[in-house]
Scaffold this motif. Sequence first.
Motif, PDB file in Angstrom:
ATOM      1  N   PHE A 105      38.984 145.933  84.320  1.00  0.00           N
ATOM      2  CA  PHE A 105      39.149 146.885  83.224  1.00  0.00           C
ATOM      3  C   PHE A 105      40.615 147.017  82.807  1.00  0.00           C
ATOM      4  CE2 PHE A 105      35.085 149.454  84.381  1.00  0.00           C
ATOM      5  CZ  PHE A 105      34.311 148.516  83.721  1.00  0.00           C
ATOM      6  N   ASP A 106      41.513 147.033  83.787  1.00  0.00           N
ATOM      7  CA  ASP A 106      42.939 147.146  83.470  1.00  0.00           C
ATOM      8  C   ASP A 106      43.395 146.002  82.575  1.00  0.00           C
ATOM      9  OD1 ASP A 106      43.159 149.446  84.930  1.00  0.00           O
ATOM     10  OD2 ASP A 106      44.044 148.496  86.701  1.00  0.00           O
ATOM     11  N   ARG A 107      42.942 144.796  82.886  1.00  0.00           N
ATOM     12  CA  ARG A 107      43.370 143.631  82.113  1.00  0.00           C
ATOM     13  C   ARG A 107      42.816 143.683  80.696  1.00  0.00           C
ATOM     14  NH1 ARG A 107      45.451 139.266  85.457  1.00  0.00           N
ATOM     15  NH2 ARG A 107      45.202 137.823  83.723  1.00  0.00           N
ATOM     16  N   ILE A 108      41.573 144.120  80.568  1.00  0.00           N
ATOM     17  CA  ILE A 108      40.987 144.217  79.224  1.00  0.00           C
ATOM     18  C   ILE A 108      41.767 145.234  78.392  1.00  0.00           C
ATOM     19  CG2 ILE A 108      38.951 144.990  77.920  1.00  0.00           C
ATOM     20  CD1 ILE A 108      37.238 143.762  80.157  1.00  0.00           C
ATOM     21  N   ILE A 109      42.078 146.376  79.003  1.00  0.00           N
ATOM     22  CA  ILE A 109      42.821 147.421  78.293  1.00  0.00           C
ATOM     23  C   ILE A 109      44.193 146.914  77.872  1.00  0.00           C
ATOM     24  CG2 ILE A 109      43.970 149.666  78.609  1.00  0.00           C
ATOM     25  CD1 ILE A 109      41.497 150.457  80.323  1.00  0.00           C
ATOM     26  N   GLU A 110      44.841 146.138  78.751  1.00  0.00           N
ATOM     27  CA  GLU A 110      46.201 145.651  78.474  1.00  0.00           C
ATOM     28  C   GLU A 110      46.239 144.588  77.377  1.00  0.00           C
ATOM     29  OE1 GLU A 110      47.531 144.310  82.257  1.00  0.00           O
ATOM     30  OE2 GLU A 110      47.641 146.335  83.101  1.00  0.00           O
ATOM     31  N   LYS A 111      45.126 143.882  77.188  1.00  0.00           N
ATOM     32  CA  LYS A 111      45.091 142.841  76.161  1.00  0.00           C
ATOM     33  C   LYS A 111      45.234 143.461  74.778  1.00  0.00           C
ATOM     34  CE  LYS A 111      41.933 139.593  78.488  1.00  0.00           C
ATOM     35  NZ  LYS A 111      42.495 138.269  78.236  1.00  0.00           N
ATOM     36  N   TYR A 114      40.710 140.831  72.276  1.00  0.00           N
ATOM     37  CA  TYR A 114      39.603 140.644  73.211  1.00  0.00           C
ATOM     38  C   TYR A 114      38.334 140.450  72.396  1.00  0.00           C
ATOM     39  CZ  TYR A 114      36.032 141.966  76.681  1.00  0.00           C
ATOM     40  OH  TYR A 114      34.932 142.009  77.494  1.00  0.00           O
ATOM     41  N   THR A 115      37.562 139.424  72.747  1.00  0.00           N
ATOM     42  CA  THR A 115      36.414 139.039  71.938  1.00  0.00           C
ATOM     43  C   THR A 115      35.163 138.848  72.804  1.00  0.00           C
ATOM     44  OG1 THR A 115      36.726 136.648  72.191  1.00  0.00           O
ATOM     45  CG2 THR A 115      38.000 137.740  70.446  1.00  0.00           C
ATOM     46  N   GLU A 116      34.033 138.686  72.117  1.00  0.00           N
ATOM     47  CA  GLU A 116      32.795 138.307  72.811  1.00  0.00           C
ATOM     48  C   GLU A 116      32.991 137.030  73.611  1.00  0.00           C
ATOM     49  OE1 GLU A 116      28.965 137.732  70.939  1.00  0.00           O
ATOM     50  OE2 GLU A 116      29.339 139.449  69.630  1.00  0.00           O
ATOM     51  N   LYS A 117      33.744 136.093  73.055  1.00  0.00           N
ATOM     52  CA  LYS A 117      33.977 134.815  73.737  1.00  0.00           C
ATOM     53  C   LYS A 117      34.677 135.050  75.074  1.00  0.00           C
ATOM     54  CE  LYS A 117      33.513 130.318  73.543  1.00  0.00           C
ATOM     55  NZ  LYS A 117      32.162 129.735  73.531  1.00  0.00           N
ATOM     56  N   ASP A 118      35.638 135.976  75.087  1.00  0.00           N
ATOM     57  CA  ASP A 118      36.304 136.318  76.349  1.00  0.00           C
ATOM     58  C   ASP A 118      35.297 136.870  77.354  1.00  0.00           C
ATOM     59  OD1 ASP A 118      38.871 135.606  75.411  1.00  0.00           O
ATOM     60  OD2 ASP A 118      39.119 137.578  74.474  1.00  0.00           O
ATOM     61  N   ALA A 119      34.443 137.762  76.882  1.00  0.00           N
ATOM     62  CA  ALA A 119      33.420 138.351  77.759  1.00  0.00           C
ATOM     63  C   ALA A 119      32.462 137.273  78.262  1.00  0.00           C
ATOM     64  CB  ALA A 119      32.660 139.441  77.011  1.00  0.00           C
ATOM     65  N   SER A 120      32.088 136.356  77.388  1.00  0.00           N
ATOM     66  CA  SER A 120      31.179 135.274  77.754  1.00  0.00           C
ATOM     67  C   SER A 120      31.780 134.410  78.859  1.00  0.00           C
ATOM     68  CB  SER A 120      30.876 134.416  76.516  1.00  0.00           C
ATOM     69  OG  SER A 120      30.193 133.232  76.875  1.00  0.00           O
ATOM     70  N   MET A 153      48.324 136.961  87.911  1.00  0.00           N
ATOM     71  CA  MET A 153      48.758 137.632  86.687  1.00  0.00           C
ATOM     72  C   MET A 153      48.763 136.696  85.481  1.00  0.00           C
ATOM     73  SD  MET A 153      49.228 140.747  87.514  1.00  0.00           S
ATOM     74  CE  MET A 153      50.107 141.375  86.084  1.00  0.00           C
ATOM     75  N   ASP A 154      48.452 135.414  85.690  1.00  0.00           N
ATOM     76  CA  ASP A 154      48.459 134.453  84.587  1.00  0.00           C
ATOM     77  C   ASP A 154      47.456 134.866  83.517  1.00  0.00           C
ATOM     78  OD1 ASP A 154      50.248 133.044  86.109  1.00  0.00           O
ATOM     79  OD2 ASP A 154      48.785 131.545  86.794  1.00  0.00           O
ATOM     80  N   GLU A 155      47.787 134.575  82.284  1.00  0.00           N
ATOM     81  CA  GLU A 155      46.932 134.935  81.153  1.00  0.00           C
ATOM     82  C   GLU A 155      45.535 134.327  81.297  1.00  0.00           C
ATOM     83  OE1 GLU A 155      45.671 136.644  77.666  1.00  0.00           O
ATOM     84  OE2 GLU A 155      47.587 137.010  78.682  1.00  0.00           O
ATOM     85  N   ASP A 156      45.482 133.086  81.813  1.00  0.00           N
ATOM     86  CA  ASP A 156      44.195 132.396  81.937  1.00  0.00           C
ATOM     87  C   ASP A 156      43.637 132.460  83.360  1.00  0.00           C
ATOM     88  OD1 ASP A 156      46.093 130.824  83.130  1.00  0.00           O
ATOM     89  OD2 ASP A 156      45.433 128.942  82.199  1.00  0.00           O
ATOM     90  N   SER A 157      44.033 133.471  84.112  1.00  0.00           N
ATOM     91  CA  SER A 157      43.576 133.611  85.495  1.00  0.00           C
ATOM     92  C   SER A 157      42.053 133.694  85.594  1.00  0.00           C
ATOM     93  CB  SER A 157      44.184 134.866  86.124  1.00  0.00           C
ATOM     94  OG  SER A 157      43.588 135.139  87.382  1.00  0.00           O
ATOM     95  N   LYS A 158      41.529 133.108  86.649  1.00  0.00           N
ATOM     96  CA  LYS A 158      40.087 133.214  86.896  1.00  0.00           C
ATOM     97  C   LYS A 158      39.759 134.576  87.492  1.00  0.00           C
ATOM     98  CE  LYS A 158      40.629 130.899  91.356  1.00  0.00           C
ATOM     99  NZ  LYS A 158      40.386 129.679  92.130  1.00  0.00           N
ATOM    100  N   ILE A 159      38.490 134.944  87.392  1.00  0.00           N
ATOM    101  CA  ILE A 159      38.005 136.207  87.954  1.00  0.00           C
ATOM    102  C   ILE A 159      37.430 135.925  89.345  1.00  0.00           C
ATOM    103  CG2 ILE A 159      35.596 136.181  87.144  1.00  0.00           C
ATOM    104  CD1 ILE A 159      37.933 139.192  86.738  1.00  0.00           C
ATOM    105  N   MET A 160      37.554 136.893  90.245  1.00  0.00           N
ATOM    106  CA  MET A 160      37.119 136.718  91.629  1.00  0.00           C
ATOM    107  C   MET A 160      36.170 137.851  92.025  1.00  0.00           C
ATOM    108  SD  MET A 160      38.977 134.046  92.522  1.00  0.00           S
ATOM    109  CE  MET A 160      39.032 133.983  94.310  1.00  0.00           C
TER     110      MET A 160
END
Length: 360
Positions: A105-111, A114-120, A153-160
Amino acid sequence: MSLGDDCHAWKKKTTDVKDQYDFKEVLGTGAFSEVVLAEELKTMRLVAIKCIPKKALEGKESNIENEIAVLHKIKHANIVSLEEIFESKSHLYLVMQLVSGGELFDRIIEKGFYTEKDASKLIQQILDAVKYLHDMGIVHRDLKPENLLYDSMDEDSKIMISDFGLSKIEGSDSVMSTACGTPGYVAPEVLAQKPYSKAVDCWSIGVIAYILLCGYPPFYDENDAKLFEQILKAEYEFDSPYWDDISDSAKDFIVHLMQKDPNARYTCDQALQHPWIAGDTALEKNIHESVSAQIKKNFAKSKWKQAFNATAVVRHMRRLQLGTSNEGPTTQAGEGSQDVDGGADSMSNCTFRCHPTSRV
């Protein structure tokens, strides 16, 4: 593939953990353990070490052994790994991969965008990881945004995916029927106290996808009984105006995962093949303003026990970069403090955790 007979082949190094790791600051404390940021002396690599006093394990051994047995078998790019286990006369030490990118949630707020594609893309990573678990006969049983952390912290970091305190190895016991999990993410069959399967994780992924697209949960009520009634009936809506700009494909994807009947619910395999994940139907319109506003309103940090205190990790790493690693306060329990025990002890009595407030 099943975990088989070697569930307890992980038993433990008896050398002193501090001969190999330099303990730094406490990341958080739980009911019967704490997690410490540590540096491997040989490589200077940072890890998280879960420190569990043996006295606190009395009567809870099966919970922690279940978590260790599960973690020991898991090797996946989107799942926090257990690297080593040490045992002293007084403690058990679980050396875990450190993920330092902060909370979902923190990362989404900081962006700013943010798009559906990001969520997908986020959901695709979660589905890949959960499919891997399911193929191994493991059901997570407590999937929720608070257990999803960014690797870096990378912009394209994977989720864990983290926190396996409630995970269950299918077939290792009787049919799963224990009511456990976190209220807003629990499948109807769990609340109905019916036998359930890995389909409960797919329901939770549907709930997470819903939240990622609007910023609020599909089920909400201050009264737990009313909340449970909504879930049992699978009553949720795509409310206007929050869903007006979301694609029909995204809504179709959620509907297939949030089916009341677990036999009709999409599996991870089916969800991965849906056009919203595998195709190009996820829209690229910026929905950041609406989603981030709703997340702030509905997921107050003080209401949640975090998977671990990512803020402390990020702060520590920034100090290291500045060359001031000995300065600054250590983490205080309560500032995003974690449920480092993965909920295993508190959930053994089938008590549910708090749920987010209504967006209204």
